[in-house]
Design a protein around this motif. Sequence first.
Motif, PDB file in Angstrom:
ATOM      1  N   ALA A   1       0.839  -1.254   0.196  1.00 25.77           N
ATOM      2  CA  ALA A   1       0.257   0.141  -0.064  1.00 25.77           C
ATOM      3  C   ALA A   1       0.952   1.273  -0.063  1.00 25.77           C
ATOM      4  N   CYS A   2       1.978   1.108   0.944  1.00 26.13           N
ATOM      5  CA  CYS A   2       2.749   2.428   1.011  1.00 26.13           C
ATOM      6  C   CYS A   2       3.518   2.492  -0.530  1.00 26.13           C
ATOM      7  N   LEU A   3       3.980   1.528  -1.086  1.00 23.86           N
ATOM      8  CA  LEU A   3       4.598   1.398  -2.484  1.00 23.86           C
ATOM      9  C   LEU A   3       3.633   2.179  -3.458  1.00 23.86           C
ATOM     10  N   ALA A   4       2.386   1.666  -3.414  1.00 28.14           N
ATOM     11  CA  ALA A   4       1.340   2.139  -4.224  1.00 28.14           C
ATOM     12  C   ALA A   4       1.076   3.637  -4.178  1.00 28.14           C
ATOM     13  N   LEU A   5       1.225   4.118  -2.908  1.00 28.46           N
ATOM     14  CA  LEU A   5       0.924   5.588  -2.670  1.00 28.46           C
ATOM     15  C   LEU A   5       2.084   6.354  -3.299  1.00 28.46           C
ATOM     16  N   ALA A   6       3.287   5.920  -3.071  1.00 28.19           N
ATOM     17  CA  ALA A   6       4.621   6.571  -3.547  1.00 28.19           C
ATOM     18  C   ALA A   6       4.304   6.507  -5.235  1.00 28.19           C
ATOM     19  N   ALA A   7       3.796   5.494  -5.662  1.00 34.40           N
ATOM     20  CA  ALA A   7       3.833   5.481  -7.164  1.00 34.40           C
ATOM     21  C   ALA A   7       2.896   6.460  -7.685  1.00 34.40           C
ATOM     22  N   ILE A   8       1.706   6.662  -6.844  1.00 31.37           N
ATOM     23  CA  ILE A   8       0.876   7.405  -7.522  1.00 31.37           C
ATOM     24  C   ILE A   8       1.269   8.853  -7.434  1.00 31.37           C
ATOM     25  N   SER A   9       1.918   9.398  -6.512  1.00 34.46           N
ATOM     26  CA  SER A   9       2.639  10.523  -6.656  1.00 34.46           C
ATOM     27  C   SER A   9       3.369  11.081  -5.140  1.00 34.46           C
ATOM     28  N   PRO A  10       4.736  10.931  -5.355  1.00 33.48           N
ATOM     29  CA  PRO A  10       5.688  11.159  -4.073  1.00 33.48           C
ATOM     30  C   PRO A  10       5.172  12.553  -3.598  1.00 33.48           C
ATOM     31  N   ALA A  11       4.925  13.300  -4.311  1.00 33.35           N
ATOM     32  CA  ALA A  11       4.769  14.752  -3.873  1.00 33.35           C
ATOM     33  C   ALA A  11       3.557  15.102  -3.095  1.00 33.35           C
ATOM     34  N   VAL A  12       2.359  14.233  -3.627  1.00 32.40           N
ATOM     35  CA  VAL A  12       1.166  14.222  -2.714  1.00 32.40           C
ATOM     36  C   VAL A  12       0.453  12.957  -1.950  1.00 32.40           C
ATOM     37  N   ALA A  13       1.695  12.293  -1.758  1.00 29.61           N
ATOM     38  CA  ALA A  13       1.393  10.931  -1.048  1.00 29.61           C
ATOM     39  C   ALA A  13       0.772  11.284   0.297  1.00 29.61           C
ATOM     40  N   GLN A  14       1.147  12.126   0.940  1.00 29.19           N
ATOM     41  CA  GLN A  14       0.684  12.507   2.279  1.00 29.19           C
ATOM     42  C   GLN A  14      -0.861  13.133   2.440  1.00 29.19           C
ATOM     43  N   ASP A  15      -1.305  13.594   1.152  1.00 34.34           N
ATOM     44  CA  ASP A  15      -2.388  13.839   0.875  1.00 34.34           C
ATOM     45  C   ASP A  15      -3.600  13.048   0.663  1.00 34.34           C
ATOM     46  N   PHE A  16      -3.038  11.570   0.462  1.00 39.61           N
ATOM     47  CA  PHE A  16      -3.996  10.728  -0.200  1.00 39.61           C
ATOM     48  C   PHE A  16      -3.876   9.538   0.844  1.00 39.61           C
ATOM     49  N   SER A  17      -4.962   8.942   1.144  1.00 40.84           N
ATOM     50  CA  SER A  17      -5.116   7.720   2.058  1.00 40.84           C
ATOM     51  C   SER A  17      -6.205   6.992   1.534  1.00 40.84           C
ATOM     52  N   HIS A  18      -6.397   5.745   2.060  1.00 37.77           N
ATOM     53  CA  HIS A  18      -7.260   4.697   1.556  1.00 37.77           C
ATOM     54  C   HIS A  18      -7.432   3.793   2.566  1.00 37.77           C
ATOM     55  N   SER A  19      -8.338   2.874   2.535  1.00 38.89           N
ATOM     56  CA  SER A  19      -8.602   1.808   3.709  1.00 38.89           C
ATOM     57  C   SER A  19      -8.416   0.513   3.291  1.00 38.89           C
TER      58      SER A  19
END
Length: 339
Positions: free
Chosen positions: A10-28
Motif C-alpha cells: 500500500a505504501c509503495l502504491a501511494l508513492a507510485a501515485i505521486s511522491p509529492a502528494v502521497a501525504q494527502d492521499f489515504s485509503h482503507s
Amino acid sequence: MKLLFSTVLACLALAAISPAVAQDFSHSISDGPLPWNDKPFDTGEDRFMFAIHSDLTGGERPHVFEIAMAQLNLLRPEFVISVGDLIEGGNVDRARHIEEWEEYDRRINALKAPIFYVGGNHDLTSALAKEIWAERVGPTYYHFRYKDVLFLVLDAEDNSPERVAEIDAARAEAVDVYKSDGPEAFAETEYNKMPERSAGAISVAQSQYFLDAIASNRDVRQAFIFVHKPVWEREGDDVFAPIETALSEIPYMVFNGHEHVYIHRQRHGRDYIQLGTTSGEQFPDKGMSEDHVTIVTVSGNDVDIATLMLEGIRDRTGEIPLGGDEVCFSVARCGSDEP
C-alpha cells in the motif's frame, strides 16, 4: 507477516501515485489489488493553468462577454490574458473612451483571477487612445515571468506619431464606409490597403526590448507571445524575425487575434494560433468564427491547449451561466448575430 507485506504494498502504491502528494492521499484497502492504476496525480509545483479571451469589440454582441467571464470563473484559471481589442475605441472623444474602459473594467472585474491586458487596434490606433492607455493601463508592451515561464506581450500598433495620425484618419473613414456600404466597399478603402491594417507594426525599440528580455531569461522552460495582429506576416519584416531567432532554443507558442477567425499554423516548428472571438462580430464564411475561450495548461515541459466553445461551458445545474441558454454563440449555426 502478510499484514506487514500488504502495508508495504500500500505504501509503495501511494508513492507510485505521486511522491509529492502521497501525504494527502489515504485509503482503507489493506490487501489485494487496488482499484486504481499507478499513474501519478496530475499536479506539481511547476504546473499551472491560464486562460485567454479573444476580441470582444468590432461589432460586439451584447451579454456574451459577461457570460464568458462567468464561465471562466467556473474553470478557475490562475490568471487570464487577452489578445487585444478590449474597447470599441475609434473616432470618439475622451469621455467616450473612458466610458468604454470603465465598462470593460467593470465586466473584467467579475473575474476571480487577475487579467493581463494586451492592446489591439481598437484600443491603440489614435494618439488619444494611446494616451488613455498609458494613463489607465501603463506600457503597451511588457514581459513577465511566472513559474519559470516567460510571457511576452507585444504592441502591434507601435507606429510613429505621424503614422498614427495617418492610420487613424484613414481608419475612421474606412469604418464609416463599412457601416454604410459593407465589407466589399471597406476592402477597397485606403486603410484596408495599408500594411498596418492586417499585420500591424512593431518598432526597432520594441524589438530590442524583447531581445533583452529573452537574453535575461534564457533559463525558462517555455515562452508565450501575445500580440493582436500577426506582425510576422508583414512584408519585409526585420523587427519581429529577430525575436523569433532569439527564441529558437526555447520552446514557445504565439497567440494573436484581430480577424475573429480561429486558425492554427506551424511556423519554425512552433504553434502560431489565431483566436476567434469572445463576443465580437463573427465571420463564418472565413472559417471557425465562434465565441470561445482558450485554456492553456503548463506542466513541466508539456503544454496542453483546450479551445472551449462558450455554448458548451455549463454550471452545476447543466445550464450556461447568466441565462446563456438563450444566447447565440455561433452565427453559423444560429443564423443570427443577435443574442
